[in-house]
Each structure stands twice: as structure tokens, then as C-alpha cells.
Design a protein around this motif. Structure first.
Motif, PDB file in Angstrom:
ATOM      1  N   PHE A  15      -3.917   4.770  -7.032  1.00 57.81           N
ATOM      2  CA  PHE A  15      -3.005   3.689  -6.658  1.00 57.81           C
ATOM      3  C   PHE A  15      -3.465   2.468  -7.452  1.00 57.81           C
ATOM      4  CE2 PHE A  15      -2.426   0.448  -2.995  1.00 57.81           C
ATOM      5  CZ  PHE A  15      -1.314  -0.106  -3.597  1.00 57.81           C
ATOM      6  N   ARG A  16      -2.634   2.042  -8.423  1.00 52.88           N
ATOM      7  CA  ARG A  16      -2.963   0.899  -9.278  1.00 52.88           C
ATOM      8  C   ARG A  16      -1.958  -0.217  -9.028  1.00 52.88           C
ATOM      9  NH1 ARG A  16      -2.354   2.199 -15.426  1.00 52.88           N
ATOM     10  NH2 ARG A  16      -0.170   2.083 -14.847  1.00 52.88           N
ATOM     11  N   TYR A  17      -2.429  -1.452  -8.977  1.00 45.43           N
ATOM     12  CA  TYR A  17      -1.525  -2.586  -8.820  1.00 45.43           C
ATOM     13  C   TYR A  17      -1.952  -3.731  -9.738  1.00 45.43           C
ATOM     14  CZ  TYR A  17      -5.106  -4.556  -5.699  1.00 45.43           C
ATOM     15  OH  TYR A  17      -6.273  -5.032  -5.167  1.00 45.43           O
ATOM     16  N   SER A  18      -0.974  -4.466 -10.217  1.00 44.62           N
ATOM     17  CA  SER A  18      -1.228  -5.621 -11.073  1.00 44.62           C
ATOM     18  C   SER A  18      -0.012  -6.538 -11.007  1.00 44.62           C
ATOM     19  CB  SER A  18      -1.472  -5.181 -12.519  1.00 44.62           C
ATOM     20  OG  SER A  18      -1.723  -6.305 -13.339  1.00 44.62           O
ATOM     21  N   GLY A  19      -0.263  -7.811 -10.688  1.00 46.90           N
ATOM     22  CA  GLY A  19       0.850  -8.743 -10.557  1.00 46.90           C
ATOM     23  C   GLY A  19       1.799  -8.272  -9.475  1.00 46.90           C
ATOM     24  N   SER A  20       3.070  -8.072  -9.840  1.00 42.50           N
ATOM     25  CA  SER A  20       4.059  -7.651  -8.841  1.00 42.50           C
ATOM     26  C   SER A  20       4.445  -6.175  -8.969  1.00 42.50           C
ATOM     27  CB  SER A  20       5.316  -8.520  -8.955  1.00 42.50           C
ATOM     28  OG  SER A  20       5.903  -8.329 -10.230  1.00 42.50           O
ATOM     29  N   THR A  21       3.652  -5.395  -9.700  1.00 44.27           N
ATOM     30  CA  THR A  21       3.968  -3.982  -9.915  1.00 44.27           C
ATOM     31  C   THR A  21       2.843  -3.094  -9.402  1.00 44.27           C
ATOM     32  OG1 THR A  21       5.182  -4.596 -11.911  1.00 44.27           O
ATOM     33  CG2 THR A  21       4.658  -2.271 -11.656  1.00 44.27           C
ATOM     34  N   TYR A  22       3.224  -1.927  -8.849  1.00 41.18           N
ATOM     35  CA  TYR A  22       2.216  -0.943  -8.491  1.00 41.18           C
ATOM     36  C   TYR A  22       2.683   0.458  -8.836  1.00 41.18           C
ATOM     37  CZ  TYR A  22       4.526  -0.477  -3.815  1.00 41.18           C
ATOM     38  OH  TYR A  22       5.390  -0.271  -2.777  1.00 41.18           O
ATOM     39  N   TRP A  23       1.696   1.345  -9.036  1.00 41.06           N
ATOM     40  CA  TRP A  23       1.932   2.685  -9.547  1.00 41.06           C
ATOM     41  C   TRP A  23       1.187   3.702  -8.697  1.00 41.06           C
ATOM     42  CZ3 TRP A  23       0.460  -1.595 -12.209  1.00 41.06           C
ATOM     43  CH2 TRP A  23       1.287  -2.052 -13.231  1.00 41.06           C
ATOM     44  N   LEU A  24       1.749   4.910  -8.597  1.00 38.25           N
ATOM     45  CA  LEU A  24       1.124   6.025  -7.897  1.00 38.25           C
ATOM     46  C   LEU A  24       0.996   7.187  -8.873  1.00 38.25           C
ATOM     47  CD1 LEU A  24       0.158   7.562  -5.334  1.00 38.25           C
ATOM     48  CD2 LEU A  24       2.562   8.114  -4.917  1.00 38.25           C
ATOM     49  N   PHE A  25      -0.235   7.655  -9.082  1.00 38.42           N
ATOM     50  CA  PHE A  25      -0.527   8.807  -9.939  1.00 38.42           C
ATOM     51  C   PHE A  25      -1.075   9.929  -9.069  1.00 38.42           C
ATOM     52  CE2 PHE A  25      -0.956   5.115 -12.617  1.00 38.42           C
ATOM     53  CZ  PHE A  25      -0.563   5.491 -13.872  1.00 38.42           C
ATOM     54  N   VAL A  26      -0.657  11.157  -9.325  1.00 44.02           N
ATOM     55  CA  VAL A  26      -1.219  12.332  -8.667  1.00 44.02           C
ATOM     56  C   VAL A  26      -1.671  13.280  -9.765  1.00 44.02           C
ATOM     57  CG1 VAL A  26      -0.816  14.266  -7.099  1.00 44.02           C
ATOM     58  CG2 VAL A  26       0.288  12.061  -6.658  1.00 44.02           C
ATOM     59  N   ASP A  27      -2.950  13.630  -9.751  1.00 39.84           N
ATOM     60  CA  ASP A  27      -3.554  14.476 -10.786  1.00 39.84           C
ATOM     61  C   ASP A  27      -3.248  13.934 -12.180  1.00 39.84           C
ATOM     62  OD1 ASP A  27      -4.612  16.036  -8.783  1.00 39.84           O
ATOM     63  OD2 ASP A  27      -3.019  17.528  -8.870  1.00 39.84           O
ATOM     64  N   SER A  28      -3.394  12.633 -12.345  1.00 40.78           N
ATOM     65  CA  SER A  28      -3.231  11.828 -13.567  1.00 40.78           C
ATOM     66  C   SER A  28      -1.788  11.724 -14.064  1.00 40.78           C
ATOM     67  CB  SER A  28      -4.156  12.311 -14.699  1.00 40.78           C
ATOM     68  OG  SER A  28      -3.651  13.440 -15.359  1.00 40.78           O
ATOM     69  N   VAL A  29      -0.818  12.213 -13.294  1.00 44.55           N
ATOM     70  CA  VAL A  29       0.602  12.129 -13.666  1.00 44.55           C
ATOM     71  C   VAL A  29       1.265  11.020 -12.849  1.00 44.55           C
ATOM     72  CG1 VAL A  29       2.806  13.364 -13.708  1.00 44.55           C
ATOM     73  CG2 VAL A  29       0.677  14.586 -14.241  1.00 44.55           C
ATOM     74  N   LEU A  30       1.941  10.093 -13.525  1.00 44.63           N
ATOM     75  CA  LEU A  30       2.645   9.022 -12.840  1.00 44.63           C
ATOM     76  C   LEU A  30       3.781   9.614 -12.013  1.00 44.63           C
ATOM     77  CD1 LEU A  30       3.075   5.971 -12.385  1.00 44.63           C
ATOM     78  CD2 LEU A  30       4.597   6.009 -14.372  1.00 44.63           C
ATOM     79  N   LYS A  31       3.772   9.342 -10.703  1.00 44.64           N
ATOM     80  CA  LYS A  31       4.783   9.891  -9.795  1.00 44.64           C
ATOM     81  C   LYS A  31       5.763   8.847  -9.299  1.00 44.64           C
ATOM     82  CE  LYS A  31       3.429  14.179  -9.678  1.00 44.64           C
ATOM     83  NZ  LYS A  31       4.306  15.298 -10.018  1.00 44.64           N
ATOM     84  N   ALA A  32       5.346   7.568  -9.235  1.00 47.55           N
ATOM     85  CA  ALA A  32       6.237   6.526  -8.726  1.00 47.55           C
ATOM     86  C   ALA A  32       5.740   5.152  -9.154  1.00 47.55           C
ATOM     87  CB  ALA A  32       6.316   6.609  -7.197  1.00 47.55           C
ATOM     88  N   THR A  33       6.670   4.221  -9.285  1.00 49.29           N
ATOM     89  CA  THR A  33       6.382   2.825  -9.615  1.00 49.29           C
ATOM     90  C   THR A  33       7.206   1.940  -8.700  1.00 49.29           C
ATOM     91  OG1 THR A  33       6.061   3.419 -11.938  1.00 49.29           O
ATOM     92  CG2 THR A  33       6.398   1.104 -11.467  1.00 49.29           C
ATOM     93  N   GLY A  34       6.639   0.824  -8.273  1.00 49.61           N
ATOM     94  CA  GLY A  34       7.373  -0.081  -7.381  1.00 49.61           C
ATOM     95  C   GLY A  34       7.066  -1.533  -7.649  1.00 49.61           C
ATOM     96  N   THR A  35       7.785  -2.402  -6.952  1.00 52.95           N
ATOM     97  CA  THR A  35       7.599  -3.849  -7.043  1.00 52.95           C
ATOM     98  C   THR A  35       7.051  -4.363  -5.721  1.00 52.95           C
ATOM     99  OG1 THR A  35       9.432  -4.019  -8.585  1.00 52.95           O
ATOM    100  CG2 THR A  35       8.743  -6.045  -7.496  1.00 52.95           C
ATOM    101  N   ILE A  36       6.024  -5.184  -5.796  1.00 54.33           N
ATOM    102  CA  ILE A  36       5.375  -5.750  -4.623  1.00 54.33           C
ATOM    103  C   ILE A  36       6.132  -7.002  -4.203  1.00 54.33           C
ATOM    104  CG2 ILE A  36       3.253  -6.801  -3.756  1.00 54.33           C
ATOM    105  CD1 ILE A  36       1.812  -5.170  -6.024  1.00 54.33           C
ATOM    106  N   THR A  37       6.413  -7.123  -2.912  1.00 59.53           N
ATOM    107  CA  THR A  37       7.048  -8.331  -2.395  1.00 59.53           C
ATOM    108  C   THR A  37       6.248  -8.872  -1.223  1.00 59.53           C
ATOM    109  OG1 THR A  37       8.440  -7.053  -0.881  1.00 59.53           O
ATOM    110  CG2 THR A  37       9.362  -7.562  -3.036  1.00 59.53           C
ATOM    111  N   GLY A  38       6.153 -10.175  -1.140  1.00 54.61           N
ATOM    112  CA  GLY A  38       5.606 -10.817   0.041  1.00 54.61           C
ATOM    113  C   GLY A  38       4.107 -10.800   0.233  1.00 54.61           C
TER     114      GLY A  38
END
Length: 188
Positions: free
Chosen positions: A106-129
Motif C-alpha cells: 500500500f503506497r501513498y503520495s500526495g493525493s494518490t494511493y496504490w495497491l499492489f498484490v505480488d508486485s502487480v498494481l491492482k488498484a489506484t485511488g485518490t485520497i480525500t479529506g
């Protein structure tokens, strides 16, 4: 600047040297005493999945306002949640297989975050609030809900790290392939 299965409070038993810790799904967790960086960071954990209720692998919450977690929902999907009150949540589209080991980032930076499973990117989102994690102690194996542990993990967690920087995709892949090569990417 990283932690590896260290902490205090209700520490689970070591399964075998280098093989992680077994959490009983009822009352075991590790209080790391660490507070996540507000602006960027990377959470990494390798765990073995056992089917069941909602379980948290790593999680912290600041008085039910700001939260950050990596966990498994009741449908057996790995997910991350980040933000304030009605927080943002990402789930992998894949259902986990009981008894299988997974490496989740689970990586986050600024307003974006990412989910990797077994080194493969599975989802990306925007952080609010999100405002701050001040005063939040991160738990391994449960959700820290204002100082009370809940949503306990039931199985083995190993290779658990937090970096206070957003690791690159190539660093994430390297840690997946070569977990013994863990290093501090801040140079400390």
C-alpha cells in the motif's frame, strides 16, 4: 525508518525463525508505536490468508477521524483504506485463496494511493479529506480503533515494513522478489 514485526502489547508467538508470526484472530496484535507520515509512505506485508471475517493486517486510526489500513473484507478481497471519516477504500478485484501467501503493498503520495498484490498494481485511488495521523499508533494484526484493537488477523503475517517515503515500482518489485534485501531507502 522501517519496522519489521517489532512492537509491544499482545505479541503473537513466533511460528519459526524467519517464518513470521501466527495471530489467533481473537486478541493478538503488535502495537508498533509508529505513526505514519502524513504526506507519503509505503506499507508492505507478506501474509497467509485464512478465510473468515473482516481482518486487518496493518491499521491505525486517529480517534475515528483519520484512518489508514491494509486488510481483508468479508468477501476475501485485499484492500486499503485511507482518509478521514468516510474514507477512501480500494480493493483488489481478485478474491484471495485460503492457505496461500500474498505480498501486499500500500503506497501513498500526495493525493494518490496504490495497491499492489505480488508486485502487480491492482488498484489506484485518490485520497480525500486526510488531515493528520498525529497520535496514531499503528497496529500489526488488528485495527487500532482509538486505542482498542479490533478486526484481528487470523493466520501468519511476515515481512511487515513501513517506509516513510513512497517506494518506486521497481523497489516494490525488488522487495517482492528478494525480501532478504530489505534496506532503508532514506539512507539512514
Amino acid at each position: 525508518r522501517y519496522l519489521k514485526n517489532s512492537g509491544k502489547d499482545k505479541t503473537p508467538a513466533l511460528v519459526a525463525s524467519g517464518q513470521g508470526k501466527f495471530f489467533n484472530g481473537t486478541n493478538q496484535y503488535i502495537n508498533t508505536g509508529a505513526t505514519p507520515n502524513d504526506s507519503e509512505g509505503t506499507f508492505i506485508s507478506r501474509f497467509t490468508y485464512a478465510s473468515g471475517a473482516i481482518q486487518k493486517i496493518m491499521a491505525g486510526m486517529n480517534y475515528s477521524n483519520n484512518r489508514c489500513y491494509m486488510g481483508i473484507n468479508a468477501s476475501g478481497k485485499i484492500g486499503v483504506g485511507f482518509g478521514a471519516n468516510t474514507y477512501d477504500t480500494l480493493f483488489s478485484p481478485d478474491t484471495l485463496v485460503a492457505g496461500r501467501s500474498y505480498h501486499v503493498v500500500f503506497r501513498y503520495s500526495g493525493s494518490t494511493y496504490w495497491l499492489f498484490v505480488d508486485s502487480v498494481l491492482k488498484a489506484t485511488g485518490t485520497i480525500t479529506g486526510l488531515t493528520t495521523f498525529a497520535g496514531t499508533s499503528f497496529f500489526i494484526g488488528a485495527l487500532n480503533n482509538g486505542g482498542t484493537a479490533s478486526n484481528h488477523f487470523n493466520n501468519v503475517i511476515d515481512e511487515t515494513y513501513y517506509y516513510d517515503v513512497a517506494l518506486t515500482d521497481s523497489q516494490i518489485e525488488m522487495l517482492y522478489k528478494y525480501p532478504e534485501k530489505v534496506k532503508d531507502y532514506n539512507g539512514a
